[in-house]
Design a protein around this motif. Sequence first.
Motif, PDB file in Angstrom:
ATOM      1  N   UNK A  42      63.704  19.753  61.798  1.00 39.58           N
ATOM      2  CA  UNK A  42      63.509  18.484  62.498  1.00 39.58           C
ATOM      3  C   UNK A  42      62.313  18.520  63.457  1.00 39.58           C
ATOM      4  N   UNK A  43      61.933  19.707  63.895  1.00 42.01           N
ATOM      5  CA  UNK A  43      60.782  19.864  64.786  1.00 42.01           C
ATOM      6  C   UNK A  43      59.845  20.899  64.171  1.00 42.01           C
ATOM      7  N   UNK A  44      59.073  20.511  63.155  1.00 41.54           N
ATOM      8  CA  UNK A  44      58.243  21.477  62.430  1.00 41.54           C
ATOM      9  C   UNK A  44      57.251  22.217  63.321  1.00 41.54           C
ATOM     10  N   UNK A  45      57.135  23.514  63.075  1.00 40.62           N
ATOM     11  CA  UNK A  45      56.127  24.334  63.730  1.00 40.62           C
ATOM     12  C   UNK A  45      54.844  24.245  62.904  1.00 40.62           C
ATOM     13  N   UNK A  46      53.714  23.963  63.575  1.00 37.43           N
ATOM     14  CA  UNK A  46      52.458  23.722  62.869  1.00 37.43           C
ATOM     15  C   UNK A  46      51.358  24.661  63.360  1.00 37.43           C
ATOM     16  N   UNK A  47      50.511  25.092  62.431  1.00 34.28           N
ATOM     17  CA  UNK A  47      49.274  25.791  62.747  1.00 34.28           C
ATOM     18  C   UNK A  47      48.145  25.070  62.022  1.00 34.28           C
ATOM     19  N   UNK A  48      47.173  24.593  62.800  1.00 35.55           N
ATOM     20  CA  UNK A  48      46.069  23.807  62.244  1.00 35.55           C
ATOM     21  C   UNK A  48      44.776  24.618  62.340  1.00 35.55           C
ATOM     22  N   UNK A  49      44.178  24.929  61.194  1.00 37.10           N
ATOM     23  CA  UNK A  49      42.954  25.731  61.200  1.00 37.10           C
ATOM     24  C   UNK A  49      41.825  25.044  61.961  1.00 37.10           C
ATOM     25  N   UNK A  50      41.801  23.737  61.937  1.00 37.51           N
ATOM     26  CA  UNK A  50      40.781  22.995  62.686  1.00 37.51           C
ATOM     27  C   UNK A  50      40.938  23.238  64.182  1.00 37.51           C
ATOM     28  N   UNK A  51      42.167  23.149  64.673  1.00 37.74           N
ATOM     29  CA  UNK A  51      42.420  23.355  66.089  1.00 37.74           C
ATOM     30  C   UNK A  51      42.239  24.814  66.494  1.00 37.74           C
ATOM     31  N   UNK A  52      42.595  25.732  65.601  1.00 37.54           N
ATOM     32  CA  UNK A  52      42.385  27.148  65.897  1.00 37.54           C
ATOM     33  C   UNK A  52      40.897  27.438  66.040  1.00 37.54           C
ATOM     34  N   UNK A  53      40.088  26.862  65.153  1.00 39.81           N
ATOM     35  CA  UNK A  53      38.639  27.059  65.228  1.00 39.81           C
ATOM     36  C   UNK A  53      38.087  26.540  66.551  1.00 39.81           C
ATOM     37  N   UNK A  54      38.566  25.388  66.981  1.00 39.13           N
ATOM     38  CA  UNK A  54      38.132  24.825  68.263  1.00 39.13           C
ATOM     39  C   UNK A  54      38.555  25.732  69.409  1.00 39.13           C
ATOM     40  N   UNK A  55      39.779  26.235  69.353  1.00 39.86           N
ATOM     41  CA  UNK A  55      40.283  27.142  70.394  1.00 39.86           C
ATOM     42  C   UNK A  55      39.414  28.390  70.491  1.00 39.86           C
ATOM     43  N   UNK A  56      39.095  28.991  69.332  1.00 41.17           N
ATOM     44  CA  UNK A  56      38.270  30.201  69.331  1.00 41.17           C
ATOM     45  C   UNK A  56      36.891  29.894  69.901  1.00 41.17           C
ATOM     46  N   UNK A  57      36.332  28.770  69.543  1.00 39.56           N
ATOM     47  CA  UNK A  57      35.013  28.401  70.067  1.00 39.56           C
ATOM     48  C   UNK A  57      35.047  28.232  71.580  1.00 39.56           C
ATOM     49  N   UNK A  58      36.074  27.597  72.078  1.00 40.40           N
ATOM     50  CA  UNK A  58      36.199  27.422  73.530  1.00 40.40           C
ATOM     51  C   UNK A  58      36.337  28.780  74.217  1.00 40.40           C
ATOM     52  N   UNK A  59      37.139  29.655  73.610  1.00 40.76           N
ATOM     53  CA  UNK A  59      37.364  30.979  74.199  1.00 40.76           C
ATOM     54  C   UNK A  59      36.107  31.829  74.214  1.00 40.76           C
ATOM     55  N   UNK A  60      35.227  31.608  73.236  1.00 38.43           N
ATOM     56  CA  UNK A  60      34.004  32.417  73.131  1.00 38.43           C
ATOM     57  C   UNK A  60      32.766  31.681  73.632  1.00 38.43           C
TER      58      UNK A  60
END
Length: 206
Positions: free
Chosen positions: A132-150
């Motif tokens: 009912x509450x799916x866990x999601x991983x979005x490659x687009x958002x992960x890429x943005x996160x990595x870019x922000x971190x670096x």
Amino acid sequence: MKTNLVLYVCDTETTGLSVQKGCEIIEISLYRLSDNAQKTWCIKPMNYEAVEAEALRINGHKLDDMKHLTKFGVEAYKDPASVVVEIENFMAEDLVSSGERVLCGQNVQFDLVFIEKLWADNNATDTFPFGKRPLLLDTKQIALFIDIATGEKSEFYNLASLVTKYGVKKEKAHRADSDTRVTKNVLLAQFNKVSELIAQSDLSAQ
């Protein structure tokens, strides 16, 4: 702590962009990372009035095939209710609960909306394999996160751009089976990048 989460990379091809307008999934592929098992289904749509010509131009599916007007179509495009059951059986092989599964993909919220509609249209909401509450991983958002971190900023975050960014092997675009494999490889490359960043952080802290 060891995680019991099982990751499924997914991609869908649809008859259009809007579930509100009656668009449906016509191809879905799931790749289970725990055992590298992948399965793909073509689905016979129920609402032909909602089929968008532009969507078919992009994904290469043909209306006559989907309507079962060809021998190939009859063999390839399955009844949606039977596909729901087959997917549930495939995912049950992981021996975990629906809450321990993670749906991964490129702009995965789009796929989730259509997948949830597929289950709802077939009166199977209670057995939705991601809960009912799916866990999601979005490659687009992960890429943005990595870019922000670096401290970086990519010009684009679509799948083709991420394939180039992470040096992933290209496959034919806009088919669910190949896009799922490519997205899986992007996700694994992102995991490796995050691991490298953690290792660098640990070294700098010593």
